[in-house]
Scaffold this motif. Structure first.
Motif, PDB file in Angstrom:
ATOM      1  N   CYS A  31       3.652  -6.563   2.731  1.00  0.00           N
ATOM      2  CA  CYS A  31       3.487  -6.590   1.271  1.00  0.00           C
ATOM      3  C   CYS A  31       3.715  -5.189   0.711  1.00  0.00           C
ATOM      4  O   CYS A  31       3.092  -4.223   1.145  1.00  0.00           O
ATOM      5  CB  CYS A  31       2.088  -7.066   0.900  1.00  0.00           C
ATOM      6  SG  CYS A  31       1.841  -8.777   1.367  1.00  0.00           S
ATOM      7  N   GLY A  32       4.610  -5.120  -0.236  1.00  0.00           N
ATOM      8  CA  GLY A  32       4.987  -3.828  -0.803  1.00  0.00           C
ATOM      9  C   GLY A  32       4.111  -3.440  -1.979  1.00  0.00           C
ATOM     10  O   GLY A  32       3.151  -4.135  -2.306  1.00  0.00           O
ATOM     11  N   ARG A  45      -0.525   5.519   3.672  1.00  0.00           N
ATOM     12  CA  ARG A  45      -1.005   5.328   5.044  1.00  0.00           C
ATOM     13  C   ARG A  45      -0.527   3.983   5.595  1.00  0.00           C
ATOM     14  O   ARG A  45      -0.072   3.890   6.734  1.00  0.00           O
ATOM     15  CB  ARG A  45      -2.539   5.393   5.103  1.00  0.00           C
ATOM     16  CG  ARG A  45      -2.991   5.209   6.537  1.00  0.00           C
ATOM     17  CD  ARG A  45      -4.476   5.176   6.776  1.00  0.00           C
ATOM     18  NE  ARG A  45      -4.702   5.130   8.213  1.00  0.00           N
ATOM     19  CZ  ARG A  45      -5.761   4.638   8.790  1.00  0.00           C
ATOM     20  NH1 ARG A  45      -6.765   4.183   8.063  1.00  0.00           N
ATOM     21  NH2 ARG A  45      -5.865   4.626  10.098  1.00  0.00           N
ATOM     22  N   TYR A  47       2.060   2.184   4.731  1.00  0.00           N
ATOM     23  CA  TYR A  47       3.506   2.111   4.992  1.00  0.00           C
ATOM     24  C   TYR A  47       3.925   3.014   6.152  1.00  0.00           C
ATOM     25  O   TYR A  47       4.882   2.699   6.870  1.00  0.00           O
ATOM     26  CB  TYR A  47       4.296   2.387   3.706  1.00  0.00           C
ATOM     27  CG  TYR A  47       3.935   1.349   2.665  1.00  0.00           C
ATOM     28  CD1 TYR A  47       4.073  -0.009   2.963  1.00  0.00           C
ATOM     29  CD2 TYR A  47       3.376   1.696   1.443  1.00  0.00           C
ATOM     30  CE1 TYR A  47       3.686  -0.987   2.059  1.00  0.00           C
ATOM     31  CE2 TYR A  47       2.991   0.726   0.528  1.00  0.00           C
ATOM     32  CZ  TYR A  47       3.142  -0.614   0.839  1.00  0.00           C
ATOM     33  OH  TYR A  47       2.757  -1.577  -0.039  1.00  0.00           O
ATOM     34  N   HIS A  75       1.212  -9.589 -10.789  1.00  0.00           N
ATOM     35  CA  HIS A  75      -0.027  -9.028 -10.233  1.00  0.00           C
ATOM     36  C   HIS A  75      -0.935  -8.659 -11.407  1.00  0.00           C
ATOM     37  O   HIS A  75      -0.664  -7.706 -12.131  1.00  0.00           O
ATOM     38  CB  HIS A  75       0.313  -7.800  -9.384  1.00  0.00           C
ATOM     39  CG  HIS A  75      -0.814  -7.336  -8.520  1.00  0.00           C
ATOM     40  ND1 HIS A  75      -0.639  -6.418  -7.513  1.00  0.00           N
ATOM     41  CD2 HIS A  75      -2.134  -7.648  -8.500  1.00  0.00           C
ATOM     42  CE1 HIS A  75      -1.797  -6.201  -6.914  1.00  0.00           C
ATOM     43  NE2 HIS A  75      -2.716  -6.922  -7.507  1.00  0.00           N
ATOM     44  N   GLY A 244      -2.384  -3.989   4.100  1.00  0.00           N
ATOM     45  CA  GLY A 244      -3.705  -3.394   4.270  1.00  0.00           C
ATOM     46  C   GLY A 244      -4.754  -4.482   4.425  1.00  0.00           C
ATOM     47  O   GLY A 244      -4.571  -5.612   3.931  1.00  0.00           O
ATOM     48  N   ASP A 246      -7.462  -4.946   3.009  1.00  0.00           N
ATOM     49  CA  ASP A 246      -8.034  -5.413   1.745  1.00  0.00           C
ATOM     50  C   ASP A 246      -7.302  -6.650   1.215  1.00  0.00           C
ATOM     51  O   ASP A 246      -7.815  -7.343   0.342  1.00  0.00           O
ATOM     52  CB  ASP A 246      -8.012  -4.283   0.692  1.00  0.00           C
ATOM     53  CG  ASP A 246      -6.623  -3.689   0.481  1.00  0.00           C
ATOM     54  OD1 ASP A 246      -5.810  -3.722   1.424  1.00  0.00           O
ATOM     55  OD2 ASP A 246      -6.350  -3.210  -0.632  1.00  0.00           O
ATOM     56  N   LEU A 247      -6.130  -6.930   1.769  1.00  0.00           N
ATOM     57  CA  LEU A 247      -5.370  -8.099   1.297  1.00  0.00           C
ATOM     58  C   LEU A 247      -5.784  -9.395   2.007  1.00  0.00           C
ATOM     59  O   LEU A 247      -5.381 -10.480   1.595  1.00  0.00           O
ATOM     60  CB  LEU A 247      -3.864  -7.875   1.503  1.00  0.00           C
ATOM     61  CG  LEU A 247      -3.232  -6.681   0.774  1.00  0.00           C
ATOM     62  CD1 LEU A 247      -1.732  -6.639   1.035  1.00  0.00           C
ATOM     63  CD2 LEU A 247      -3.488  -6.752  -0.733  1.00  0.00           C
ATOM     64  N   MET A 276      -8.270   1.251   6.036  1.00  0.00           N
ATOM     65  CA  MET A 276      -8.167   2.017   4.802  1.00  0.00           C
ATOM     66  C   MET A 276      -8.281   3.528   5.012  1.00  0.00           C
ATOM     67  O   MET A 276      -9.017   3.993   5.876  1.00  0.00           O
ATOM     68  CB  MET A 276      -9.293   1.593   3.845  1.00  0.00           C
ATOM     69  CG  MET A 276      -9.221   0.141   3.421  1.00  0.00           C
ATOM     70  SD  MET A 276      -7.820  -0.173   2.315  1.00  0.00           S
ATOM     71  CE  MET A 276      -6.717  -1.091   3.351  1.00  0.00           C
ATOM     72  N   LYS A 283     -13.249   3.684   0.215  1.00  0.00           N
ATOM     73  CA  LYS A 283     -11.815   3.365   0.160  1.00  0.00           C
ATOM     74  C   LYS A 283     -11.131   4.164  -0.945  1.00  0.00           C
ATOM     75  O   LYS A 283     -11.638   4.221  -2.065  1.00  0.00           O
ATOM     76  CB  LYS A 283     -11.646   1.871  -0.116  1.00  0.00           C
ATOM     77  CG  LYS A 283     -10.202   1.455  -0.317  1.00  0.00           C
ATOM     78  CD  LYS A 283     -10.073   0.016  -0.787  1.00  0.00           C
ATOM     79  CE  LYS A 283      -8.635  -0.231  -1.264  1.00  0.00           C
ATOM     80  NZ  LYS A 283      -8.436  -1.541  -1.852  1.00  0.00           N
TER      81      LYS A 283
END
Ligand code: AMP
Ligand code: ZN
Length: 486
Positions: A31-32, A45, A47, A75, A244, A246-247, A276, A283
């Motif tokens: 995910c970008g 971090r 990427y 989003h 990440g 968090d997703l 993270m 975070k």
């Protein structure tokens, strides 16, 4: 040489052997960024971590198709179905077109990736470039009874889906638990269930980015783009899906549900999540106000920083932690990384000028094996870096004539450093002109020896002292003169 790679799979919560679905091809989707503001160091971090994975799998001979999208629509603020689109909001505040915002921050993101020496993905698709594909997915979910329409918006029916599949398969949090712990948000009364999420949202008149669809003039839900684009470029099932951690609870959980609902398959065999970057244990995030930007770290222009650090020092700092551990940012940690990185690069610089001997006191093969073992164990970059420090100690010893190495082992040592430092960790020497340094030093040392043999001690001392002043030390011994950086 065949390597057996093991990877931690969030889906099974275990380290599993990595067996591609269709070797030598590998499909990887990450995910970008959402391009409504500058990418902060925490984003970087994630990427950099996937760049290491991409580089290593490519090094092993796999043909990796790496898809990393750009989120340029859908989003919403608060990562839920409420609030304004992040990009539209920024466009209104800046009195610019949403696509000007997208262009500006996508360009900035690419510049940051270039500074960190992150390789570009094979495909970088955008959400707005795939509206038709997203509408097609919504149609399939409606046809299959997993979605419902209310007044021009379409929602995913989580409870219906959970009656056939486990909605919490990725997060490990099951529906009942989630229902008990989620409060209904105001304004969500259109939804049948409080966990339902939007697939298509009817645009309010003031909404800037909207497209025609069978249901309304509107825009897609955030999670839909990744299902549509990964399916388009990598098929119904591919090898690695990343992002990440968090997703996991929302974005990736909903992505799995959408793909299962459309195609009956979890889109990825291995789900890989990065931990993270934190600041004082929290975070790093834009909304918490503790984020800072890569260029602030490079220049030192932020009041939590003592000074600036080069992009490669920052990359090295990130890679010194395993991607699944948290990494806490501090000035002390950065300073330690700066020293470590210099040590590694000094050894790297000496490599070209090393001389082989007839005998060898060191075999490089076991070290090479350990480098591979480190990466095969879930891409363990800190263990790899420890091995590269071992390689640096060998380089320094050979350089100081304290250890002998034969030609075959010297070639292996050079290959090892080039492959792992440069090719896989993606670390570059930032000191200009360092490539020629060994030859230059050899030239100066020669001039000094000549002066000495002419009994011109004034000149030979001047050369030694002058070098000392600019940070190089000469050591004379029976075998000749060696040099090192102080
Ligand atoms: P975003 O642009 O907010 O969608 O985030 C882009 C990527 O950066 C996602 O994969 C996030 O999980 C990741 N990310 C966000 N904050 C951090 C952080 N502090 N440390 C590491 N990765 C992060
Ligand atoms: Zn995504």
């Amino acid at each position: 040489m065949k390597q057996n790679v093991f990877v931690y799979n969030t889906l099974t919560r275990t380290k599993e052997e990595f067996i591609p679905l269709d070797a030598p091809y590998i499909g990887m989707y990450v995910c970008g960024p959402t391009v409504y503001s500058d990418a902060h160091l925490g984003n970087a971090r994630t990427y950099i971590s996937f760049d290491l994975i991409f580089r290593y799998l490519t090094h092993l001979g796999y043909k990796v198709r790496y898809v990393r999208n750009i989120t340029d629509a859908g989003h919403l603020e608060g990562d839920s179905d409420e609030g304004e689109d992040k990009i539209s909001k920024k466009a209104k505040l800046s009195q610019l077109e949403p696509m000007e915002i997208v262009q500006m921050y996508a360009t900035g993101f690419h510049e940051v990736m270039r500074q960190f020496n992150v390789l570009p993905p094979s495909i970088e698709p955008t959400a707005t470039g795939h509206i038709i594909e997203q509408i097609e997915l919504v149609k399939i979910m409606l046809d299959r009874g997993f979605a419902y329409e209310v007044d021009g918006s379409v929602y995913f029916d989580v409870e219906k889906y959970n009656s056939t599949q486990d909605y919490g398969v990725l997060s490990g949090r099951h529906l009942e638990d989630l229902l008990n712990n989620t409060r209904s948000l105001g304004g969500q009364d259109e939804k049948r269930g409080k966990l339902d999420f939007a697939l298509w949202i009817k645009a309010k008149p003031e909404h800037l980015m909207k497209w025609p669809s069978p249901w309304s003039l509107g825009f897609p839900g955030w999670h839909l783009e990744c299902s549509a684009m990964s399916h388009k470029y990598l098929g119904e099932q591919f090898d690695i899906h990343g992002g990440g951690l968090d997703l996991i609870p929302t974005h990736h959980t909903n992505e799995v549900a959408q793909n299962m609902a459309c195609y009956g398959k979890n889109p990825a065999k291995y789900w890989v999540h990065t931990n993270m970057l934190t600041v004082n244990g929290q975070k790093m995030s834009k909304s918490l106000g503790n984020s800072f930007l890569p260029h602030e770290l490079f220049s030192g222009d932020n009041n939590i920083l003592n000074k600036g650090y080069s992009p490669m020092t920052v990359r090295f700092f990130m890679l010194q932690a395993h991607y699944r551990s948290t990494l806490d940012f501090s000035n002390d940690a950065m300073e330690a990384s700066e020293k470590g990185f210099k040590r590694l690069m000094n050894a790297y610089t000496l490599l070209d000028g090393l001389k082989s001997s007839a005998e060898t006191e060191i075999e490089i093969q076991p070290l090479l094996t350990r480098c591979y073992e480190a990466l095969n164990d879930d891409f363990n970059s800190p263990v790899l870096i420890a091995e590269l420090f071992e390689a640096s100690r060998i380089i320094n010893s050979v350089h100081d004539s304290k250890m002998k190495i034969n030609e075959a082992n010297l070639v292996e040592l050079k290959n090892l450093m080039n492959t792992f430092v440069n090719g896989i960790l993606g670390l570059q020497n930032e000191q200009a002109g360092t490539d020629e340094l060994p030859q230059l030093m050899e030239f100066i040392v020669d001039l000094r020896s000549q002066a000495k043999s002419n009994r011109d001690y004034a000149t030979s001392d001047r050369i030694r002292d002058g070098l000392q002043q600019i940070g190089f030390q000469l050591k004379d011994s029976k075998e000749g003169t060696t040099w090192s950086k102080i």
